[in-house]
Scaffold this motif. Sequence first.
Motif, short mmCIF file in Angstrom:
data_model
loop_
_atom_site.label_atom_id
_atom_site.label_comp_id
_atom_site.label_asym_id
_atom_site.label_seq_id
_atom_site.Cartn_x
_atom_site.Cartn_y
_atom_site.Cartn_z
N UNK A 171 0.86 -1.18 0.00
CA UNK A 171 0.00 0.00 0.00
C UNK A 171 0.90 1.23 0.00
N UNK A 172 0.67 2.10 -0.94
CA UNK A 172 1.48 3.31 -1.09
C UNK A 172 1.48 4.16 0.18
N UNK A 173 0.37 4.16 0.89
CA UNK A 173 0.22 5.00 2.08
C UNK A 173 0.86 4.40 3.33
N UNK A 174 1.33 3.17 3.25
CA UNK A 174 1.84 2.46 4.41
C UNK A 174 3.17 3.05 4.90
N UNK A 175 3.31 3.13 6.21
CA UNK A 175 4.56 3.61 6.81
C UNK A 175 5.71 2.66 6.52
N UNK A 229 12.62 -12.43 -11.08
CA UNK A 229 11.95 -11.15 -11.28
C UNK A 229 11.38 -10.72 -9.94
N UNK A 230 11.46 -9.43 -9.68
CA UNK A 230 10.89 -8.86 -8.46
C UNK A 230 9.97 -7.73 -8.89
N UNK A 231 8.74 -7.75 -8.37
CA UNK A 231 7.80 -6.68 -8.74
C UNK A 231 6.95 -6.29 -7.54
N UNK A 232 6.43 -5.09 -7.64
CA UNK A 232 5.55 -4.55 -6.61
C UNK A 232 4.20 -4.28 -7.25
N UNK A 233 3.14 -4.61 -6.51
CA UNK A 233 1.79 -4.35 -6.99
C UNK A 233 1.06 -3.58 -5.90
N UNK A 234 0.58 -2.41 -6.26
CA UNK A 234 -0.14 -1.54 -5.34
C UNK A 234 -1.55 -2.10 -5.12
N UNK A 256 -7.41 -3.78 -7.11
CA UNK A 256 -8.35 -4.40 -6.18
C UNK A 256 -8.89 -5.74 -6.68
N UNK A 257 -9.15 -5.86 -7.96
CA UNK A 257 -9.68 -7.12 -8.49
C UNK A 257 -8.68 -8.26 -8.28
N UNK A 258 -7.42 -8.00 -8.59
CA UNK A 258 -6.38 -9.01 -8.39
C UNK A 258 -6.19 -9.32 -6.91
N UNK A 268 -6.92 -13.10 -2.58
CA UNK A 268 -7.24 -13.02 -1.15
C UNK A 268 -6.11 -12.43 -0.34
N UNK A 269 -5.55 -11.35 -0.85
CA UNK A 269 -4.51 -10.62 -0.12
C UNK A 269 -5.21 -9.78 0.93
N UNK A 270 -4.91 -10.03 2.19
CA UNK A 270 -5.59 -9.36 3.29
C UNK A 270 -4.65 -8.46 4.10
N UNK A 271 -3.35 -8.66 3.98
CA UNK A 271 -2.40 -7.91 4.81
C UNK A 271 -1.42 -7.15 3.94
N UNK A 272 -0.83 -6.16 4.54
CA UNK A 272 0.16 -5.32 3.86
C UNK A 272 1.43 -5.28 4.69
#
Length: 98
Positions: free
Chosen positions: A20-24, A45-50, A55-57, A62-66
């Motif tokens: 999450x972009x807003x995460x500390x 490969x390493x990638x980041x997904x916001x 939201x659909x992905x 079932x990603x519940x935590x950040x």
Amino acid sequence: MTKFGDLINVEMPVLIDFYAQWSEEEEETGVVLNDVVAALGDKAKVMKIDIAKNETLVNALKVKANPTFLIYKNGELKWRQSGEQDANTLIAMVQQYV
């Protein structure tokens, strides 16, 4: 736009950070991932997904935590862990699938 299946259906391991972009913790996780990329080079490969922009992905997986980290190889989920991880842990996990 690339489909998620195309990103993960490759022979090399793919480490994904759902964040999450807003995460500390985001800035610290970015440093950790830079270390992972430096250590693994072109072996993975390493990638980041916001999570806010995908939201659909996020719901489908079932990603519940950040943050949530996933490793895929040949389109198959190999490892999943939520919560902060250090670079050495992530590197060791990815190297299992190189």
